[in-house]
Design a protein around this motif. Sequence first.
Motif, PDB file in Angstrom:
ATOM      1  N   VAL A 152       1.805  14.330   0.991  1.00  0.00           N
ATOM      2  CA  VAL A 152       3.266  14.315   0.920  1.00  0.00           C
ATOM      3  C   VAL A 152       3.844  14.669   2.291  1.00  0.00           C
ATOM      4  CG1 VAL A 152       3.347  16.736   0.195  1.00  0.00           C
ATOM      5  CG2 VAL A 152       5.252  15.215  -0.376  1.00  0.00           C
ATOM      6  N   PRO A 153       4.915  14.007   2.727  1.00  0.00           N
ATOM      7  CA  PRO A 153       5.473  14.328   4.046  1.00  0.00           C
ATOM      8  C   PRO A 153       5.906  15.792   4.138  1.00  0.00           C
ATOM      9  CG  PRO A 153       6.365  12.257   3.244  1.00  0.00           C
ATOM     10  CD  PRO A 153       5.601  12.864   2.097  1.00  0.00           C
TER      11      PRO A 153
ATOM     12  N   GLY B 143       1.878  14.998   7.128  1.00  0.00           N
ATOM     13  CA  GLY B 143       1.847  14.109   5.978  1.00  0.00           C
ATOM     14  C   GLY B 143       1.949  12.647   6.373  1.00  0.00           C
ATOM     15  N   ALA B 144       2.344  11.824   5.409  1.00  0.00           N
ATOM     16  CA  ALA B 144       2.287  10.373   5.587  1.00  0.00           C
ATOM     17  C   ALA B 144       3.408   9.827   6.456  1.00  0.00           C
ATOM     18  CB  ALA B 144       2.301   9.690   4.223  1.00  0.00           C
ATOM     19  N   TYR B 145       4.536  10.532   6.526  1.00  0.00           N
ATOM     20  CA  TYR B 145       5.685  10.020   7.282  1.00  0.00           C
ATOM     21  C   TYR B 145       6.247  11.107   8.194  1.00  0.00           C
ATOM     22  CZ  TYR B 145       5.276   6.083   4.128  1.00  0.00           C
ATOM     23  OH  TYR B 145       4.785   5.003   3.444  1.00  0.00           O
ATOM     24  N   SER B 146       7.072  10.677   9.124  1.00  0.00           N
ATOM     25  CA  SER B 146       7.452  11.566  10.225  1.00  0.00           C
ATOM     26  C   SER B 146       8.376  12.696   9.802  1.00  0.00           C
ATOM     27  CB  SER B 146       8.116  10.759  11.347  1.00  0.00           C
ATOM     28  OG  SER B 146       9.319  10.163  10.892  1.00  0.00           O
TER      29      SER B 146
ATOM     30  N   GLU C  63       0.835  -1.198   0.000  1.00  0.00           N
ATOM     31  CA  GLU C  63       0.000   0.000   0.000  1.00  0.00           C
ATOM     32  C   GLU C  63       0.876   1.256   0.000  1.00  0.00           C
ATOM     33  OE1 GLU C  63      -2.855   2.244   3.189  1.00  0.00           O
ATOM     34  OE2 GLU C  63      -3.411   0.160   2.722  1.00  0.00           O
ATOM     35  N   ALA C  64       0.536   2.207  -0.873  1.00  0.00           N
ATOM     36  CA  ALA C  64       1.208   3.509  -0.906  1.00  0.00           C
ATOM     37  C   ALA C  64       0.417   4.479  -0.053  1.00  0.00           C
ATOM     38  CB  ALA C  64       1.318   4.028  -2.335  1.00  0.00           C
ATOM     39  N   ARG C  65       1.116   5.241   0.782  1.00  0.00           N
ATOM     40  CA  ARG C  65       0.443   6.128   1.723  1.00  0.00           C
ATOM     41  C   ARG C  65       0.296   7.564   1.220  1.00  0.00           C
ATOM     42  NH1 ARG C  65       3.639   2.937   5.562  1.00  0.00           N
ATOM     43  NH2 ARG C  65       2.263   1.907   7.069  1.00  0.00           N
TER      44      ARG C  65
ATOM     45  N   LEU D 263       1.471  11.880  15.466  1.00  0.00           N
ATOM     46  CA  LEU D 263       2.875  11.465  15.480  1.00  0.00           C
ATOM     47  C   LEU D 263       3.522  11.785  16.816  1.00  0.00           C
ATOM     48  CD1 LEU D 263       5.648  10.675  14.232  1.00  0.00           C
ATOM     49  CD2 LEU D 263       5.747  12.986  13.261  1.00  0.00           C
ATOM     50  N   VAL D 264       3.349  13.019  17.272  1.00  0.00           N
ATOM     51  CA  VAL D 264       4.015  13.460  18.492  1.00  0.00           C
ATOM     52  C   VAL D 264       3.345  14.747  18.965  1.00  0.00           C
ATOM     53  CG1 VAL D 264       5.757  14.909  17.347  1.00  0.00           C
ATOM     54  CG2 VAL D 264       6.326  13.784  19.516  1.00  0.00           C
ATOM     55  N   ARG D 265       3.510  15.053  20.239  1.00  0.00           N
ATOM     56  CA  ARG D 265       2.993  16.295  20.821  1.00  0.00           C
ATOM     57  C   ARG D 265       4.157  17.110  21.373  1.00  0.00           C
ATOM     58  NH1 ARG D 265      -2.703  15.437  22.258  1.00  0.00           N
ATOM     59  NH2 ARG D 265      -3.235  13.245  21.867  1.00  0.00           N
ATOM     60  N   GLY D 266       3.973  18.437  21.383  1.00  0.00           N
ATOM     61  CA  GLY D 266       4.932  19.334  22.007  1.00  0.00           C
ATOM     62  C   GLY D 266       4.265  20.137  23.105  1.00  0.00           C
TER      63      GLY D 266
END
Length: 940
Positions: A528-529, A490-493, A276-278, A335-338
């Motif tokens: 897109v990331p 986007g899709a990646y970090s 699968e493409a993200r 993904l993450v929080r600040g």
Amino acid sequence: MAGTREPSAEAGGQSIAFRVNGRDVVVSSSPLQRLSRVLREELGLTGTKVGCDAGDCGACTVLLDGDPVCACLVAAGQAEGCEVTTVEGLADTNVGARLQQAFLTHGAAQCGACTPGMLVAATALLERNSAPHENEVMDAIGGVLCRCTGYRKIIAAILDAAVKDAGVKENGSAGGAAISPGAGAAVGKRLVRLDGKQKVDGSEIFGADETPASALAVRAIRSPYHRARFHFGDLAAFVRDHPGIEAVFTAKDVPGKNCYGVISKFADQPVFAEREARHRGEAIAAVVGEAATVEALEVADLPVSWEELPSLSDIDAALAAEARLIHENRPGNILVRGRVVHGDVDKALAAADEVVEAEYETGFIEHAYIEPEAGFARRVGDQIEIQACTQSPYMDRSDIAAILGIAPERVRIIPTAVGGGFGSKLDLSVQPFLAVAAWHLGKPVRMIYSRTESIVSTTKRHPARMRLRGGCSKDGKLVALDFAADFNTGAYSSWGPTVSARVPVHASGPYYVPHYRALTRAVHTNLVPAGAFRGFGVPQAAIAQEQLYDELADRVGIDRLEFRILNALDDHTPTVTGQVLGEGVGIRACLEALRPKWQTARRDAAEFNSNAIGALRRGVGVAGMWYGCGNTSLPNPSTVRIGLKRDGRIALHQGAVDIGQGSNTIVTQICADALGAPIERFDLVSGDTSITPDCGKTSASRQTLVTGKAAQMAGEKLRRAILKLAGACDCATLLFNDGGITVRDTDKSHTLALRDLPLDEYGYVITSEATFDPPTSPLDENGQGVPYAVFGFGAHMAEIEVDTELGTVRVLKVTAAHDVGRAINPTLIEGQIEGGVAQGLGMALMEEFFPGKGENLHDYLIPSAGDIPPVESILIEDPSPIGPFGAKGIGEQAVIPTAPAILNALHDAIGVRVRKVPATPDRVRAAILAAQKEKVDARG
């Protein structure tokens, strides 16, 4: 979706004769082949750059019988019998030589990717008009895009060349540069950049400019959908049935981990997607073979079937309770929080005399560097060598080693010159595909992204949605700020964790805010990331906070500049993380430097508006900024090695990749003065990981501070070693000669005959190495601690003109005051400021990328020469006790306050705020109409 280039011109070469740079040539080529390809690939004239293959960027501009043309749009057959002049031939002409020297003197070449096109276009202008006006210069270079310089130094250089018969005056004009300062006198001088000559004569080697003979071409096959499931058919049969194709590689061919990422803890991006493409543009395979065959390949012939799937295209969809997870290990698609919290925000806001609430939104922004990603790789025994454009060679080395399943020491990364990066070339691009192909095939391979491929697949500035509540007392003192932001990562970090961590530290601006809460989230979508882009999210936060501060100032009836001066941080006031910065807090000085200009500009705008009859209105806006240099509360070291040679020259091994910002020159200036040697004695050794220590990544405005400090320490260490060898005191003077050093003490002189001395393990008479890591501390659960050792500060004032009927905004002038600690090279600093202003202007008024649309430089607009106003730079030197000779960074700082200053000026001019940027004419006009309707409704 695929490719490094569109299919090549039809096969069948024929002899084509023409003249190039004064010599007759005959090439065998299809008459339909692009002239740019013929010049580069067949004649080796790689000074002509290719940035788009569509005539949009102008980097490939050459003269065809004296007229400037985009070589990518000229068929080779059209050059038959013509005279072609490229950048390599300009030095043989009086005008061309003057221009090249003027570009060096004024610092008009930064990364150098646009420089050949600029020089050629300027030559055509001066050949027909020896005394052009500024507008004529802007028109002449209007078809050549530059992403680095902000154009102003290019314009100044062309005007300068027009009035000089030959050469330049040393330090002869504002923004000019010196050639060779004496020993110990390099810091502070307007030194011509040390890598400048090859940028202006066309000999600089960028990612696409060099490749081994007979290298195979690599072409990625990419998803045409934002999310899709895919299945391969018989790839082996496909290779057999297509002569010239050597292999098709997929995820199963990755020898090590099919996963990489700039932050190892969050690494999640595959070399090739599996099943699968993200996101649109994600690679699922790579086709490798002879260049002509690979380029001509019809993607539809590849045995792959697609099933488009529902995608999450925005933050709200991704955060919905019923949303599917893009990554199973990231609940809620977060993904993450600040977090940074200080004091009691709710209580303070409740007690504040004035409170303003607002929401702001920004979109994706494309980096749009002129050089698309490119490089080559080859396997050498059990090692891999990759030569490519990159901002982070040692990070590349680590990821490639993991991808191939080998030790990092078996990976050699050789950075080329980088034609602009701005953060995106911190992430891997061509490198994994090249590594896998070269490793398996044992043959050299080459890959060049097309402009569309670059835009589709590489990282962008994070879209942000920011909500703020700010309060102040009736006398204008800030009491509290509540800031919350979601960033579409986007899709990646990529650099999402860094953006989420950095923004909460900076969202207060450079002001004392006793009660503060900043909470951020990086949210995954099927787009897109988003990654690093000059400021790691801080420019987005500044757009929100600086407009909110204007509203607070208006509420309490205080001048907007004075409001900022009143609240500015000083040496003894704690930041929102509880850090007391001590010496070197120059924000108040920056703001005060604007005061007389602010007062004059405000008065002039008011007078203009009071006399205005038509649709034009003028406004003035101001914004402040601060930016921590280096990583946020993380180790951040650079190591520099210098070696004294037997011939009396000095080898400087420094791996700080120069992406146009000038680190090759700045770091050498620092090292030269620390050692006490003339700068012309230095030989720069590049960031090749096999011969140069790790200087960390070129980002976060860290190279002047961190690598510069390591270079200072290494230079001082080498000086001490030489003095010890000569038995001299610390006050002695060193005179470097060919083959020797004369050491002059107070009452004696001693000469070291270097040719007679033994060599060490590095092959030098003496080697000195030093490492510097800025002192920081981890942040606690509330974000309290010491995130950065040094901050840069600045303030910009924008003067604009608005057409209220059309909604268009024209920036008339930007005045930029920056505390740089110590101006190591004022010309290069001014260049960074002017380039930052240009990118900030684009962010404010025109730039927004929509994934799946406008994947070229025709539809995606960046500022051209005619869009950029005069920029006045004011350099404040409030030295940092930590930085080399007191210096701080400037790269990111310059972009941050421009957009909010323009947006504040827009409100000043017409009384409306555009809360979703960019403030394009349709949005400005809509805001005007909404304000008019609101007034009518209020009356009725």
